[in-house]
Design an enzyme around this catalytic site. Structure first.
Site, PDB file in Angstrom:
ATOM      1  N   PRO A 160     -69.873 -15.640 -10.648  1.00 39.59           N
ATOM      2  CA  PRO A 160     -69.445 -14.707 -11.701  1.00 39.59           C
ATOM      3  C   PRO A 160     -69.874 -13.260 -11.448  1.00 39.59           C
ATOM      4  CG  PRO A 160     -70.264 -16.706 -12.682  1.00 39.59           C
ATOM      5  CD  PRO A 160     -70.554 -16.813 -11.217  1.00 39.59           C
ATOM      6  N   LYS A 180     -70.207 -11.840  -8.417  1.00 41.29           N
ATOM      7  CA  LYS A 180     -69.683 -11.298  -7.152  1.00 41.29           C
ATOM      8  C   LYS A 180     -68.353 -11.952  -6.808  1.00 41.29           C
ATOM      9  CE  LYS A 180     -74.318 -11.488  -5.110  1.00 41.29           C
ATOM     10  NZ  LYS A 180     -75.119 -12.187  -4.117  1.00 41.29           N
ATOM     11  N   GLU A 226     -66.171 -20.294  -8.927  1.00 45.53           N
ATOM     12  CA  GLU A 226     -66.709 -19.698 -10.162  1.00 45.53           C
ATOM     13  C   GLU A 226     -66.032 -18.364 -10.467  1.00 45.53           C
ATOM     14  OE1 GLU A 226     -71.037 -19.793  -9.759  1.00 45.53           O
ATOM     15  OE2 GLU A 226     -71.055 -21.862 -10.469  1.00 45.53           O
ATOM     16  N   ASN A 284     -70.299 -21.513 -16.676  1.00 48.04           N
ATOM     17  CA  ASN A 284     -70.717 -21.196 -18.046  1.00 48.04           C
ATOM     18  C   ASN A 284     -69.903 -21.937 -19.109  1.00 48.04           C
ATOM     19  OD1 ASN A 284     -71.166 -18.279 -16.422  1.00 48.04           O
ATOM     20  ND2 ASN A 284     -72.897 -19.088 -17.594  1.00 48.04           N
ATOM     21  N   HIS A 312     -76.443 -24.242 -18.959  1.00 50.42           N
ATOM     22  CA  HIS A 312     -75.044 -24.466 -19.332  1.00 50.42           C
ATOM     23  C   HIS A 312     -74.797 -25.342 -20.551  1.00 50.42           C
ATOM     24  CE1 HIS A 312     -73.918 -23.121 -14.997  1.00 50.42           C
ATOM     25  NE2 HIS A 312     -74.151 -22.106 -15.809  1.00 50.42           N
ATOM     26  N   GLU A 334     -70.050 -28.604  -9.736  1.00 52.38           N
ATOM     27  CA  GLU A 334     -71.424 -28.396  -9.257  1.00 52.38           C
ATOM     28  C   GLU A 334     -72.404 -28.806 -10.345  1.00 52.38           C
ATOM     29  OE1 GLU A 334     -72.320 -24.405  -8.002  1.00 52.38           O
ATOM     30  OE2 GLU A 334     -70.492 -24.230  -6.827  1.00 52.38           O
ATOM     31  N   ASP A 349     -92.316 -26.631  -4.198  1.00 54.57           N
ATOM     32  CA  ASP A 349     -91.509 -26.025  -3.133  1.00 54.57           C
ATOM     33  C   ASP A 349     -92.001 -26.554  -1.792  1.00 54.57           C
ATOM     34  OD1 ASP A 349     -89.841 -24.073  -1.736  1.00 54.57           O
ATOM     35  OD2 ASP A 349     -91.766 -23.153  -1.220  1.00 54.57           O
ATOM     36  N   HIS A 401     -89.848 -20.581   0.297  1.00 56.06           N
ATOM     37  CA  HIS A 401     -88.928 -19.699  -0.426  1.00 56.06           C
ATOM     38  C   HIS A 401     -88.829 -20.216  -1.852  1.00 56.06           C
ATOM     39  CE1 HIS A 401     -85.514 -16.894  -0.885  1.00 56.06           C
ATOM     40  NE2 HIS A 401     -85.072 -17.820  -1.716  1.00 56.06           N
ATOM     41  N   ASN A 427     -88.096 -21.515  -5.486  1.00 56.39           N
ATOM     42  CA  ASN A 427     -86.964 -22.299  -5.969  1.00 56.39           C
ATOM     43  C   ASN A 427     -86.447 -21.775  -7.310  1.00 56.39           C
ATOM     44  OD1 ASN A 427     -87.081 -23.940  -3.729  1.00 56.39           O
ATOM     45  ND2 ASN A 427     -88.460 -25.425  -4.696  1.00 56.39           N
TER      46      ASN A 427
HETATM   47 CA    CA Z   1     -87.688 -23.397  -1.562  1.00 54.41          CA
END
Ligand code: CA
Length: 508
Positions: A142, A144, A189, A229, A261, A286, A295, A299, A301
């Site tokens: 939504p 991009k 999306e 959404n 959602h 999805e 994690d 990176h 989550n």
């Molecule tokens: Ca991660």
């Protein structure tokens, strides 16, 4: 040797090893003992989609990730998914996810060739393919909907022609690789636009260009339009808009992430609105849910102990059982859509695990491993974005690039072993579920099934009851014939398949 074995150092090493081994044994048995149970669902649609998006998997394998089945044995991930009841694979397509030096933007570097590889491997195990066109060079959602670089300066009519041609060419490439395409998404999306267009007139024109390409390519493939959404009533306006602007499509799909959602009841009501008013199929394209809040790749989550883990619709435990419960609940919510128009659900990136496990590592060991992970994400595109995407998306992905934000929502532990929750895709099936081609009813497809069918066709008595035997009717024409045996032989040598042999089905 003797001297060394008597040394205190050696004894200490032995002691530490013994402790580690004992801990290891406990860890393994704890995993093996974790059992997950779910109630079956009385599916109303015999083709109910039990899908899994594994778009990142080719790049994960490049980064050294190895997948293992629930027994811990190394296997092709697509076989593991089929064995556990998944019947459809979803793969995203970006037009040109590379910078001017041909470095990948990451996120799986999902160009057409990658989708073809995914579709080819999936088809070997009878898995269908849902092709998810973003009509962008990187993530479309939504926030991009940027047109691909090559389309940036096109007029609307040029862009319409380019979108149609790209769709046709891509589908041809993917099918020629051996993929069994059953659904195609025209955009991802697309609530607020598609390929850089955001007026309803222009969006409808682009949807129809993609749809027309699919229709001309094959009458067997269903066309999907995908929004998100569902908690916002605005999504119903999108269905009205598709109708008013005469968009030709079959499936109205939404994303459904419980944290953001809304309730499952609202999801069913929203999809029922579209099903009843416009006589369309509906799907959840999805969804996902964490089996842990930890994690494992360094990176952060999207859902963690500090972030997004509470909320009125985060109803399930953060365990494999909770994850399986979420999958079952979403499938059930779609199955409850009015008029039997709930077609299925697809889990998003259920295999996006770590390229190097940082769990439990201390500060230096942690940062060393993280640096190695970063190098792999950059080299292979196995993280959600690489630094190279800055050329296309400087303000978001180009700043925050890195690894997997959903490794705790996968169906595989950090070492690549399938979690018991993966079995939900099989365990939701009603009594009498079987694998297409399994004529002797032992839940595997092998040469015995070929023999059993050949003997039956040659009228040689054998003891398998006819109900089971008919599961060998792989072209599903209601007749058990020698050609069914021939199709199974093709499956056994991994030849391209005309029928989804090996996938789990159920009687209706
Ligand atoms: Ca991660």
């Amino acid at each position: 040797m003797t001297h060394f074995s008597k040394s205190p150092f050696r004894r200490l090493t032995c002691l530490i090893l013994a402790i580690l081994l004992t801990a290891g044994v406990f860890a393994v048995s704890a995993t093996a003992e974790q059992s997950v149970t779910v109630e079956p669902i009385a599916f109303r649609n015999p083709d109910f989609v039990r899908g899994m998006d594994v778009s990142s998997v080719i790049t994960l394998e490049k980064s050294g990730v190895i997948f293992r089945n629930r027994d811990g044995d190394r296997e092709d991930i697509f076989k593991i998914l089929a064995d556990n009841g998944v019947n459809t694979i979803r793969a995203r397509v970006w037009n040109d996810p590379y910078d001017s030096n041909r470095n990948g933007y990451g996120g799986g570097n999902n160009d057409v060739a990658t989708a073809a590889k995914i579709g080819q491997r999936a088809a070997k195990y009878g898995l269908n393919l849902l092709v998810d066109f973003h009509y962008s060079d990187f993530w479309a959602d939504p926030g991009k909907q940027k047109a691909p670089k090559a389309w940036a300066n096109m007029t609307l009519s040029e862009k319409t022609a380019a979108l149609k041609a790209f769709t046709t060419e891509s589908l041809k490439t993917i099918r020629d690789a051996g993929a069994h395409i059953t659904m195609v998404q025209i955009g991802n999306e697309t609530n607020l636009g598609i390929a850089g267009e955001n007026s309803w007139t222009n969006m409808a024109q682009l949807y129809n260009a993609g749809s027309q390409a699919v229709r001309e390519f094959s009458s067997e493939i269903r066309v999907m339009i995908h929004y998100t959404n569902p908690e916002n009533t605005y999504i119903r306006t999108m269905a009205d808009f598709l109708h008013d602007y005469q968009v030709d499509y079959d499936i109205f799909a939404t994303s459904y992430y419980p944290c953001w959602h809304g309730s499952l009841e609202n999801l069913t009501d929203t999809l029922s609105y579209v099903a009843e008013k416009y006589d369309k199929y509906t799907m959840v394209a999805e969804t996902s849910y964490p089996y842990t809040l930890s994690d494992s790749d360094g990176h952060a989550n999207t859902i963690s102990e500090w972030n997004n883990c509470t909320g009125e619709n985060m109803l399930w435990d953060f365990t494999p059982q909770g994850q399986a419960n979420e999958v079952r609940a979403v499938m059930n919510a779609v199955n409850n859509v009015k008029n039997g128009k709930g077609l299925g659900m697809c889990y998003w990136e259920g295999a996006w695990i770590t390229v190097g496990d940082v769990s439990g590592l201390s500060s230096t060991a942690y940062s060393d491993r993280l640096e190695k992970n970063k190098a792999l994400w950059e080299r292979d595109g196995s993280g959600w974005a690489s630094s190279f995407c800055a050329e296309f998306d400087p303000d978001d992905a180009g700043k925050w690039y890195g690894g997997s934000a959903v490794d705790n929502q996968a169906f595989f532990s950090p070492d690549g072993t399938a979690l018991p929750s993966l079995g939900v895709f099989r365990d939701v099936l009603p009594q009498g579920a079987y694998r297409l081609g399994d004529a002797d009813g032992d839940d595997t497809i092998d040469v015995i099934d070929v023999t059993v069918i050949q003997r039956k066709c040659a009228k040689i008595n054998q003891r398998i009851d006819d109900t089971t035997l008919m599961h060998g009717d792989v072209n599903e024409n209601g007749i058990l014939e020698i050609v069914d045996a021939a199709y199974i032989q093709r499956y056994l040598i991994n030849a391209p398949l005309q029928y989804p042999i090996g996938i789990w089905k159920f009687p209706v």
